[in-house]
Design a protein around this motif. Structure first.
Motif, PDB file in Angstrom:
ATOM      1  N   GLY A  33       0.855  -1.194   0.000  1.00  0.00           N
ATOM      2  CA  GLY A  33       0.000   0.000   0.000  1.00  0.00           C
ATOM      3  C   GLY A  33       0.883   1.233   0.000  1.00  0.00           C
ATOM      4  N   HIS A  34       1.129   1.783  -1.182  1.00  0.00           N
ATOM      5  CA  HIS A  34       2.166   2.817  -1.311  1.00  0.00           C
ATOM      6  C   HIS A  34       1.846   4.099  -0.560  1.00  0.00           C
ATOM      7  N   GLY A  49      -5.343   6.897   2.144  1.00  0.00           N
ATOM      8  CA  GLY A  49      -4.319   6.466   1.172  1.00  0.00           C
ATOM      9  C   GLY A  49      -4.652   5.160   0.479  1.00  0.00           C
ATOM     10  N   ARG A  50      -5.863   5.068  -0.018  1.00  0.00           N
ATOM     11  CA  ARG A  50      -6.343   3.849  -0.706  1.00  0.00           C
ATOM     12  C   ARG A  50      -6.270   2.623   0.209  1.00  0.00           C
ATOM     13  N   MET A  51      -6.626   2.853   1.473  1.00  0.00           N
ATOM     14  CA  MET A  51      -6.714   1.721   2.391  1.00  0.00           C
ATOM     15  C   MET A  51      -7.788   0.726   1.922  1.00  0.00           C
ATOM     16  N   ASP A  52      -8.771   1.215   1.149  1.00  0.00           N
ATOM     17  CA  ASP A  52      -9.829   0.325   0.646  1.00  0.00           C
ATOM     18  C   ASP A  52      -9.253  -0.819  -0.190  1.00  0.00           C
ATOM     19  N   LEU A 103       2.409  -1.143   4.619  1.00  0.00           N
ATOM     20  CA  LEU A 103       1.891   0.231   4.584  1.00  0.00           C
ATOM     21  C   LEU A 103       3.058   1.210   4.509  1.00  0.00           C
ATOM     22  N   LEU A 104       3.003   2.037   3.465  1.00  0.00           N
ATOM     23  CA  LEU A 104       4.135   2.930   3.197  1.00  0.00           C
ATOM     24  C   LEU A 104       3.761   4.409   3.278  1.00  0.00           C
ATOM     25  N   GLY A 105       2.573   4.705   3.750  1.00  0.00           N
ATOM     26  CA  GLY A 105       2.165   6.111   3.840  1.00  0.00           C
ATOM     27  C   GLY A 105       2.662   6.766   5.123  1.00  0.00           C
ATOM     28  N   ASP A 160      -0.724  -2.171  -4.889  1.00  0.00           N
ATOM     29  CA  ASP A 160      -2.061  -1.569  -4.865  1.00  0.00           C
ATOM     30  C   ASP A 160      -2.331  -0.913  -6.217  1.00  0.00           C
ATOM     31  N   HIS A 161      -2.933   0.253  -6.243  1.00  0.00           N
ATOM     32  CA  HIS A 161      -3.283   0.901  -7.508  1.00  0.00           C
ATOM     33  C   HIS A 161      -2.063   1.523  -8.190  1.00  0.00           C
ATOM     34  N   MET A 162      -0.923   1.542  -7.502  1.00  0.00           N
ATOM     35  CA  MET A 162       0.286   2.162  -8.058  1.00  0.00           C
ATOM     36  C   MET A 162       1.286   1.102  -8.516  1.00  0.00           C
ATOM     37  N   ASN A 163       2.175   1.507  -9.407  1.00  0.00           N
ATOM     38  CA  ASN A 163       3.253   0.606  -9.814  1.00  0.00           C
ATOM     39  C   ASN A 163       4.272   0.474  -8.684  1.00  0.00           C
ATOM     40  N   PHE A 164       5.088  -0.558  -8.753  1.00  0.00           N
ATOM     41  CA  PHE A 164       6.185  -0.679  -7.800  1.00  0.00           C
ATOM     42  C   PHE A 164       7.151   0.485  -8.001  1.00  0.00           C
TER      43      PHE A 164
END
Lengths: 193, 193
Positions: B8-9, B27-30, B56-58, B146-150
């Motif tokens: 979770g970026h 932060g897109r926890m969903d 979790l990276l936020g 998650d919704h983001m790339n690595f």
């Protein structure tokens, strides 16, 4: 067009439920919201060739059918509250025997399973069905239930429909839809190349 | 044991987010909540042989890792708010370098991907990977974003891991987990008979 029909046996048919309590007082509306998500979302895209029909059978005015069109829907995000909010808006408008658009790509009408069965050639997603991986031709419309079994009345309506299975375990409706669409994606791929 | 690791970026690392706004301020926890659902739920049962690791990276104190154990978890329902509520509780306790249980079957520790890669033989779920249906032996641990790339740093860490693909379309992380588990279910079935 691919179609998924999900029966919400207790899902409220009025829009005055709280988005903070969809599993409780809204009659497991969360299950239906997850089915909208699994029917329509790709990563950063929508499945424009899918329609998701929610049959709401809870109080106070059942049955009602809400249609989410992957081709036309707007304002839908992947989280449960987003689908729940569009369902609330659909339940808030005056509902007739024909589909009325409540927000872009979301429609509502009176009526339920019986009418849908008269409109589409429906297959039942059922653990005792034929494995989807060995089915020669995949049906285009699929029926699923929420957390409850089909009622006796529903069983009578669907006694003769084709039954297909996604695998050896009994899964949630939304997970079943995801696996079904994956099988369809795989079969379509060669013709896209 | 089957393991899914989801990055979770932007997912917050403090518990003071609102369950009403998990896609936004949390932060897109969903996304992570849906991955917990798809990792652990069967119809009216839990997948007791699955562990779901959320990295979790936020802000404000990344990285933290939350573990949901299918064998031990309690108080978890399928809706996003339920997983979100257990994540909030985990983020609310004092976090050390070793896993501490926050609620039954949910654990939190400091640290992220690098440590997990040192603990498990991880495969990357990636659209350019080898099709899971043609892989002789399925890996036991899978990494998803998650919704983001690595990030570049993450790419460096995972450059040499095995890559597997669930099919021709790019899917949400939770949908990918569902399809992966279906493939595992199918392969296990014969030995259960």
């Amino acid at each position: 067009m691919k179609r998924f029909i999900v029966i919400g046996h207790k899902a409220l048919t009025s829009g005055d439920f709280s988005l903070n309590d969809m599993p409780g007082s809204a009659g497991r509306m969360d299950v239906l919201c997850r089915c909208v998500n699994s029917s329509l979302f790709l990563s950063h895209d929508l499945r424009r060739d899918v329609e998701c029909y929610l049959v709401l059978l809870g109080e106070p005015n059942p049955p009602k059918t809400i249609l989410f069109s992957g081709e036309r829907v707007r304002y839908l995000n992947p989280d449960e509250r987003s689908a729940g909010s569009l369902i609330k808006k659909a339940l808030g408008i005056t509902c007739s025997d024909e589909f009325t658009e409540s927000t872009k790509g979301v429609y509502i009408r009176r009526g339920g399973l019986e009418r849908l069965l008269s409109e589409f050639q429906v297959a039942l997603l059922d653990e005792h069905g034929v494995d989807i991986r060995t089915t020669d031709e995949l049906p285009e419309a699929y029926l699923l239930s929420d957390h409850m079994n089909f009622s006796e009345g529903e069983e009578d309506l669907i006694r003769d429909v084709q039954k297909v299975s996604v695998g050896p375990k009994i899964l949630h409706a939304d997970h079943t839809i995801t696996i079904m669409l994956n099988e369809m994606d795989r079969r379509e791929k060669p013709s896209e190349l």
